[in-house]
Design a protein around this motif. Structure first.
Motif, PDB file in Angstrom:
ATOM      1  N   VAL A  19       0.851  -1.325   0.101  1.00  0.00           N
ATOM      2  CA  VAL A  19       0.016   0.390   0.101  1.00  0.00           C
ATOM      3  C   VAL A  19       0.768   1.379   0.117  1.00  0.00           C
ATOM      4  O   VAL A  19       0.640   2.037  -0.667  1.00  0.00           O
ATOM      5  CB  VAL A  19      -1.030   0.121   1.365  1.00  0.00           C
ATOM      6  CG1 VAL A  19      -1.583   1.254   1.386  1.00  0.00           C
ATOM      7  CG2 VAL A  19      -1.988  -1.163   1.276  1.00  0.00           C
ATOM      8  N   ALA A  20       1.827   1.279   0.775  1.00  0.00           N
ATOM      9  CA  ALA A  20       2.628   2.446   1.090  1.00  0.00           C
ATOM     10  C   ALA A  20       3.889   2.011   1.621  1.00  0.00           C
ATOM     11  O   ALA A  20       4.199   0.886   2.138  1.00  0.00           O
ATOM     12  CB  ALA A  20       2.153   3.537   1.915  1.00  0.00           C
ATOM     13  N   PHE A  21       4.933   2.919   1.262  1.00  0.00           N
ATOM     14  CA  PHE A  21       6.473   2.546   1.532  1.00  0.00           C
ATOM     15  C   PHE A  21       7.203   3.998   2.089  1.00  0.00           C
ATOM     16  O   PHE A  21       6.801   4.815   1.380  1.00  0.00           O
ATOM     17  CB  PHE A  21       7.115   2.098   0.225  1.00  0.00           C
ATOM     18  CG  PHE A  21       8.680   2.144   0.367  1.00  0.00           C
ATOM     19  CD1 PHE A  21       9.386   3.189   0.130  1.00  0.00           C
ATOM     20  CD2 PHE A  21       9.245   0.957   0.802  1.00  0.00           C
ATOM     21  CE1 PHE A  21      10.790   3.192   0.171  1.00  0.00           C
ATOM     22  CE2 PHE A  21      10.651   0.644   0.851  1.00  0.00           C
ATOM     23  CZ  PHE A  21      11.609   1.842   0.580  1.00  0.00           C
ATOM     24  N   ILE A  22       7.846   3.663   2.778  1.00  0.00           N
ATOM     25  CA  ILE A  22       8.812   4.976   3.397  1.00  0.00           C
ATOM     26  C   ILE A  22      10.139   4.513   3.479  1.00  0.00           C
ATOM     27  O   ILE A  22      10.358   3.436   4.113  1.00  0.00           O
ATOM     28  CB  ILE A  22       8.002   5.316   4.762  1.00  0.00           C
ATOM     29  CG1 ILE A  22       8.609   6.879   5.086  1.00  0.00           C
ATOM     30  CG2 ILE A  22       8.267   4.728   5.752  1.00  0.00           C
ATOM     31  CD1 ILE A  22       8.061   7.737   6.080  1.00  0.00           C
ATOM     32  N   SER A  23      10.947   5.406   3.187  1.00  0.00           N
ATOM     33  CA  SER A  23      12.458   5.118   3.630  1.00  0.00           C
ATOM     34  C   SER A  23      12.885   5.328   4.727  1.00  0.00           C
ATOM     35  O   SER A  23      12.270   5.799   5.650  1.00  0.00           O
ATOM     36  CB  SER A  23      13.354   5.962   2.290  1.00  0.00           C
ATOM     37  OG  SER A  23      13.140   7.426   2.760  1.00  0.00           O
ATOM     38  N   TYR A  57       6.351   6.127  -1.406  1.00  0.00           N
ATOM     39  CA  TYR A  57       5.651   5.461  -2.531  1.00  0.00           C
ATOM     40  C   TYR A  57       4.107   5.206  -2.058  1.00  0.00           C
ATOM     41  O   TYR A  57       4.051   4.571  -0.765  1.00  0.00           O
ATOM     42  CB  TYR A  57       6.469   4.374  -3.190  1.00  0.00           C
ATOM     43  CG  TYR A  57       7.754   4.695  -3.716  1.00  0.00           C
ATOM     44  CD1 TYR A  57       8.982   4.302  -3.217  1.00  0.00           C
ATOM     45  CD2 TYR A  57       7.644   5.721  -4.781  1.00  0.00           C
ATOM     46  CE1 TYR A  57      10.106   4.814  -3.636  1.00  0.00           C
ATOM     47  CE2 TYR A  57       8.963   5.921  -5.465  1.00  0.00           C
ATOM     48  CZ  TYR A  57      10.259   5.473  -4.944  1.00  0.00           C
ATOM     49  OH  TYR A  57      11.351   5.825  -5.256  1.00  0.00           O
ATOM     50  N   TYR A  58       3.399   5.115  -2.951  1.00  0.00           N
ATOM     51  CA  TYR A  58       1.790   4.673  -2.720  1.00  0.00           C
ATOM     52  C   TYR A  58       1.472   3.905  -3.873  1.00  0.00           C
ATOM     53  O   TYR A  58       1.827   4.156  -5.123  1.00  0.00           O
ATOM     54  CB  TYR A  58       1.048   5.959  -2.386  1.00  0.00           C
ATOM     55  CG  TYR A  58       1.308   6.722  -1.190  1.00  0.00           C
ATOM     56  CD1 TYR A  58       2.277   7.930  -1.239  1.00  0.00           C
ATOM     57  CD2 TYR A  58       0.902   6.491   0.148  1.00  0.00           C
ATOM     58  CE1 TYR A  58       2.673   8.626  -0.296  1.00  0.00           C
ATOM     59  CE2 TYR A  58       1.189   7.157   1.323  1.00  0.00           C
ATOM     60  CZ  TYR A  58       2.003   8.283   1.016  1.00  0.00           C
ATOM     61  OH  TYR A  58       2.767   9.117   2.174  1.00  0.00           O
ATOM     62  N   ARG A  67      -5.206   9.677  -0.566  1.00  0.00           N
ATOM     63  CA  ARG A  67      -6.060   9.347   0.506  1.00  0.00           C
ATOM     64  C   ARG A  67      -5.162   8.866   1.751  1.00  0.00           C
ATOM     65  O   ARG A  67      -5.682   9.215   2.810  1.00  0.00           O
ATOM     66  CB  ARG A  67      -7.163   8.271   0.097  1.00  0.00           C
ATOM     67  CG  ARG A  67      -8.051   8.669  -1.003  1.00  0.00           C
ATOM     68  CD  ARG A  67      -9.096   7.690  -1.069  1.00  0.00           C
ATOM     69  NE  ARG A  67      -8.621   6.282  -1.607  1.00  0.00           N
ATOM     70  CZ  ARG A  67      -9.026   5.255  -0.704  1.00  0.00           C
ATOM     71  NH1 ARG A  67      -9.432   5.385   0.261  1.00  0.00           N
ATOM     72  NH2 ARG A  67      -8.394   4.096  -1.185  1.00  0.00           N
ATOM     73  N   PHE A  68      -4.024   8.365   1.477  1.00  0.00           N
ATOM     74  CA  PHE A  68      -3.305   7.493   2.358  1.00  0.00           C
ATOM     75  C   PHE A  68      -2.113   8.367   2.483  1.00  0.00           C
ATOM     76  O   PHE A  68      -1.309   8.728   1.448  1.00  0.00           O
ATOM     77  CB  PHE A  68      -3.110   6.076   2.253  1.00  0.00           C
ATOM     78  CG  PHE A  68      -4.129   5.009   2.376  1.00  0.00           C
ATOM     79  CD1 PHE A  68      -5.542   5.673   2.638  1.00  0.00           C
ATOM     80  CD2 PHE A  68      -3.951   3.820   2.455  1.00  0.00           C
ATOM     81  CE1 PHE A  68      -6.568   4.724   2.676  1.00  0.00           C
ATOM     82  CE2 PHE A  68      -5.246   2.993   2.670  1.00  0.00           C
ATOM     83  CZ  PHE A  68      -6.362   3.517   2.691  1.00  0.00           C
TER      84      PHE A  68
END
Length: 118
Positions: free
Chosen positions: A47-51, A58-59, A66-67
């Motif tokens: 759904v989503a990524f964060i470094s 990224y989504y 929305r997220f």
């Protein structure tokens, strides 16, 4: 290593939820983090990524706008703010941690159920 998700629940379409994932047993700031979800009968999707630093996110196309994923390295916690929820967002949501030298996610949480009624 433990990843513990919380914040799921039953909401109506259009509502918001904020998921949290508290990590322990690892150097949290050394790991990229992501949220995945799996609906009944479906494959698990990212759904989503964060470094590691939070500087890159990224989504998935279905949640863009929305997220919002965020992290607090001081609290070893990653969040997923979910707004304008839709029934198709209904799924078990998992957080996962990926080290900087691997291409797969090394650690997974147990998941938290999100149910959106129409």
């Amino acid at each position: 290593v433990q990843l513990v998700e919380s914040g799921g629940g039953l909401v109506q379409a259009g509502d918001s939820l904020r998921l949290s994932c508290a990590a322990s047993g690892l150097t949290f700031s050394s790991y990229n983090m992501a949220w995945f979800r799996q609906a009944p009968g479906m494959e698990r999707d990212q759904v989503a990524f964060i470094s590691r630093t939070g500087g890159t996110t990224y989504y998935g196309d279905s949640v863009k706008g929305r997220f919002t994923i965020s992290r607090d390295n001081a609290k070893s916690t990653v969040y997923l703010q979910m707004n304008s929820l839709k029934p198709e967002d209904t799924a078990i949501y998992y957080c996962a941690a990926r080290g900087i030298v691997t291409t797969k996610f090394d650690y997974w949480g147990q998941g938290t159920q999100v149910t959106v009624s129409s």
